[in-house]
Design an enzyme around this catalytic site. Structure first.
Site, PDB file in Angstrom:
ATOM      1  N   GLY A  51       0.388   5.099   1.298  1.00 24.96           N
ATOM      2  CA  GLY A  51       0.672   4.208   2.427  1.00 24.96           C
ATOM      3  C   GLY A  51       1.540   3.002   2.112  1.00 24.96           C
ATOM      4  O   GLY A  51       2.335   2.571   2.941  1.00 24.96           O
ATOM      5  N   ASP A 107      -0.516  -0.503   2.880  1.00 22.74           N
ATOM      6  CA  ASP A 107      -0.038  -0.505   4.263  1.00 22.74           C
ATOM      7  C   ASP A 107      -0.912  -1.352   5.179  1.00 22.74           C
ATOM      8  O   ASP A 107      -0.416  -2.088   6.021  1.00 22.74           O
ATOM      9  CB  ASP A 107       0.101   0.932   4.800  1.00 22.74           C
ATOM     10  CG  ASP A 107      -1.132   1.804   4.549  1.00 22.74           C
ATOM     11  OD1 ASP A 107      -2.159   1.276   4.059  1.00 22.74           O
ATOM     12  OD2 ASP A 107      -1.078   3.009   4.847  1.00 22.74           O
ATOM     13  N   ASP A 110      -8.110  -2.453   6.651  1.00 23.97           N
ATOM     14  CA  ASP A 110      -8.930  -2.056   7.796  1.00 23.97           C
ATOM     15  C   ASP A 110     -10.350  -2.546   7.482  1.00 23.97           C
ATOM     16  O   ASP A 110     -10.637  -3.733   7.636  1.00 23.97           O
ATOM     17  CB  ASP A 110      -8.831  -0.536   7.945  1.00 23.97           C
ATOM     18  CG  ASP A 110      -9.518   0.003   9.190  1.00 23.97           C
ATOM     19  OD1 ASP A 110      -9.779  -0.771  10.099  1.00 23.97           O
ATOM     20  OD2 ASP A 110      -9.793   1.217   9.247  1.00 23.97           O
ATOM     21  N   LYS A 139      -6.150  -5.455  10.223  1.00 28.03           N
ATOM     22  CA  LYS A 139      -7.082  -5.288  11.354  1.00 28.03           C
ATOM     23  C   LYS A 139      -8.292  -6.159  11.070  1.00 28.03           C
ATOM     24  O   LYS A 139      -9.330  -5.668  10.615  1.00 28.03           O
ATOM     25  CB  LYS A 139      -7.550  -3.824  11.444  1.00 28.03           C
ATOM     26  CG  LYS A 139      -6.554  -2.840  11.966  1.00 28.03           C
ATOM     27  CD  LYS A 139      -7.259  -1.490  12.177  1.00 28.03           C
ATOM     28  CE  LYS A 139      -6.277  -0.360  12.292  1.00 28.03           C
ATOM     29  NZ  LYS A 139      -6.940   0.966  12.312  1.00 28.03           N
ATOM     30  N   PHE A 160      -5.635   2.698  16.182  1.00 30.21           N
ATOM     31  CA  PHE A 160      -5.163   3.582  15.131  1.00 30.21           C
ATOM     32  C   PHE A 160      -3.648   3.701  15.262  1.00 30.21           C
ATOM     33  O   PHE A 160      -3.134   4.134  16.297  1.00 30.21           O
ATOM     34  CB  PHE A 160      -5.823   4.962  15.207  1.00 30.21           C
ATOM     35  CG  PHE A 160      -5.439   5.815  14.039  1.00 30.21           C
ATOM     36  CD1 PHE A 160      -6.045   5.623  12.801  1.00 30.21           C
ATOM     37  CD2 PHE A 160      -4.439   6.774  14.145  1.00 30.21           C
ATOM     38  CE1 PHE A 160      -5.666   6.374  11.697  1.00 30.21           C
ATOM     39  CE2 PHE A 160      -4.057   7.530  13.046  1.00 30.21           C
ATOM     40  CZ  PHE A 160      -4.676   7.329  11.822  1.00 30.21           C
ATOM     41  N   VAL A 161      -2.931   3.306  14.215  1.00 23.93           N
ATOM     42  CA  VAL A 161      -1.470   3.264  14.277  1.00 23.93           C
ATOM     43  C   VAL A 161      -0.845   4.158  13.205  1.00 23.93           C
ATOM     44  O   VAL A 161      -1.471   4.458  12.190  1.00 23.93           O
ATOM     45  CB  VAL A 161      -0.947   1.820  14.118  1.00 23.93           C
ATOM     46  CG1 VAL A 161      -1.353   0.965  15.303  1.00 23.93           C
ATOM     47  CG2 VAL A 161      -1.445   1.194  12.806  1.00 23.93           C
ATOM     48  N   ASP A 167      -0.124   7.064   8.105  1.00 25.89           N
ATOM     49  CA  ASP A 167      -0.093   8.463   8.507  1.00 25.89           C
ATOM     50  C   ASP A 167      -1.268   8.840   9.400  1.00 25.89           C
ATOM     51  O   ASP A 167      -2.288   8.140   9.447  1.00 25.89           O
ATOM     52  CB  ASP A 167      -0.148   9.362   7.269  1.00 25.89           C
ATOM     53  CG  ASP A 167      -1.537   9.357   6.620  1.00 25.89           C
ATOM     54  OD1 ASP A 167      -1.996   8.267   6.236  1.00 25.89           O
ATOM     55  OD2 ASP A 167      -2.163  10.433   6.534  1.00 25.89           O
ATOM     56  N   ARG A 173       4.568   9.083   8.349  1.00 19.77           N
ATOM     57  CA  ARG A 173       4.809   7.949   7.440  1.00 19.77           C
ATOM     58  C   ARG A 173       6.250   7.469   7.506  1.00 19.77           C
ATOM     59  O   ARG A 173       6.536   6.305   7.268  1.00 19.77           O
ATOM     60  CB  ARG A 173       4.497   8.350   5.995  1.00 19.77           C
ATOM     61  CG  ARG A 173       3.031   8.627   5.718  1.00 19.77           C
ATOM     62  CD  ARG A 173       2.808   8.694   4.216  1.00 19.77           C
ATOM     63  NE  ARG A 173       1.563   9.346   3.854  1.00 19.77           N
ATOM     64  CZ  ARG A 173       0.384   8.735   3.778  1.00 19.77           C
ATOM     65  NH1 ARG A 173       0.296   7.462   4.058  1.00 19.77           N
ATOM     66  NH2 ARG A 173      -0.700   9.400   3.421  1.00 19.77           N
TER      67      ARG A 173
HETATM   68  P1  IMP Z   1      -9.957   0.458   4.517  1.00 11.89           P
HETATM   69  O1  IMP Z   1     -10.534   0.857   3.194  1.00 11.89           O
HETATM   70  O2  IMP Z   1     -10.907   0.708   5.655  1.00 11.89           O
HETATM   71  O3  IMP Z   1      -9.399  -0.935   4.537  1.00 11.89           O
HETATM   72  O4  IMP Z   1      -8.822   1.489   4.812  1.00 11.89           O
HETATM   73  C1  IMP Z   1      -7.598   1.382   4.267  1.00 11.89           C
HETATM   74  C2  IMP Z   1      -6.854   2.690   4.369  1.00 11.89           C
HETATM   75  O5  IMP Z   1      -7.197   3.383   5.571  1.00 11.89           O
HETATM   76  C3  IMP Z   1      -5.393   2.415   4.448  1.00 11.89           C
HETATM   77  O6  IMP Z   1      -4.796   2.435   3.182  1.00 11.89           O
HETATM   78  C4  IMP Z   1      -4.900   3.530   5.327  1.00 11.89           C
HETATM   79  O7  IMP Z   1      -4.572   4.648   4.538  1.00 11.89           O
HETATM   80  C5  IMP Z   1      -6.058   3.906   6.190  1.00 11.89           C
HETATM   81  N1  IMP Z   1      -5.955   3.359   7.567  1.00 11.89           N
HETATM   82  C6  IMP Z   1      -6.681   2.363   8.110  1.00 11.89           C
HETATM   83  N2  IMP Z   1      -6.324   2.125   9.387  1.00 11.89           N
HETATM   84  C7  IMP Z   1      -5.323   2.999   9.648  1.00 11.89           C
HETATM   85  C8  IMP Z   1      -4.503   3.240  10.810  1.00 11.89           C
HETATM   86  O8  IMP Z   1      -4.594   2.605  11.874  1.00 11.89           O
HETATM   87  N3  IMP Z   1      -3.587   4.238  10.693  1.00 11.89           N
HETATM   88  C9  IMP Z   1      -3.417   4.973   9.553  1.00 11.89           C
HETATM   89  N4  IMP Z   1      -4.140   4.767   8.444  1.00 11.89           N
HETATM   90  C10 IMP Z   1      -5.089   3.787   8.488  1.00 11.89           C
HETATM   91 MG    MG Z   2      -3.352   4.953   3.118  1.00 14.13          MG
END
Ligand code: IMP
Ligand code: MG
Length: 192
Positions: A51, A107, A110, A139, A160-161, A167, A173
């Protein structure tokens, strides 16, 4: 299977949040900030694959400093639209960052679990001088781990983007913008 319009990825988009010119001008600002912040220091930028790759490529060409680049491949998403919480490192051996100030780029933040796990592992195993984090998207409302980015492109709501590194099921991507997908392009079990 979801209908992915072959050839015309833009037709799969419901809405566009950030166009390429907005993304690139924000990267100009972040790069200037990084250039100021890391002047006179040894900087290693770590791209989180896959990402973070697109952002890193555009960001680093705007940073006016000598620097090194590393890539770390992790898996945290497993194809759906929700983070699994478990972070898997696809590396045989973590790099050694002795004497280096490390800036980790992904990227999106979340839940924050992915970057939190990466920062902990880099801090514990790679001997960096310092570790900071940069993301294209934040986010904020979704955070489960205690981590805040040092550099943020844009804050977004809980959507979700895809695009610009992000991706869905490995696709989109390379879209030069960030947007949301039409419902028919998302598998029924991933819709929310
Ligand atoms: P986290 O561990 O929940 O912060 O998730 C991070 C990973 O989830 C990122 O590196 C992305 O690969 C994926 N991710 C989180 N939100 C999105 C989204 O809206 N679109 C696509 N991938 C996302
Ligand atoms: Mg990712």
């Amino acid at each position: 299977m979801p209908t992915m319009n072959q050839g015309v990825m833009h037709d799969d988009l419901e809405s566009v949040l950030f166009r390429e010119d907005a993304i690139l001008s924000r990267l100009d600002e972040i790069a200037s900030q990084i250039t100021r912040d890391y002047a006179g220091r040894n900087l290693t930028v770590v791209a989180i694959l896959h990402g973070g790759l697109i952002m890193v490529a555009d960001l680093l060409r705007r940073v006016r400093l000598p620097l090194k680049m590393e890539c770390i491949s992790v898996e945290s998403y497993h194809g759906g639209v929700e983070s699994s919480g478990a972070v898997e490192f696809n590396v045989a051996r973590m790099p050694d960052f002795t004497g280096e100030h490390v800036l980790v780029i992904d990227d999106i933040l979340d839940s924050g679990r992915t970057l939190d796990a990466i920062v902990r592992k880099v801090t514990a195993e790679c001997h960096p001088e310092s570790v900071r984090v940069g993301v294209l998207l934040d986010k904020k409302t979704r955070r489960a781990a205690e981590i805040e980015p040092d550099y943020t492109g844009f804050e977004i709501d809980d959507l979700f983007v895809v695009g610009y590194g992000l991706d869905y099921q490995g696709r989109y991507r390379n879209l030069p913008l960030i947007g949301t997908l039409k419902e028919e392009c998302i598998l029924p079990e991933h819709r929310r």
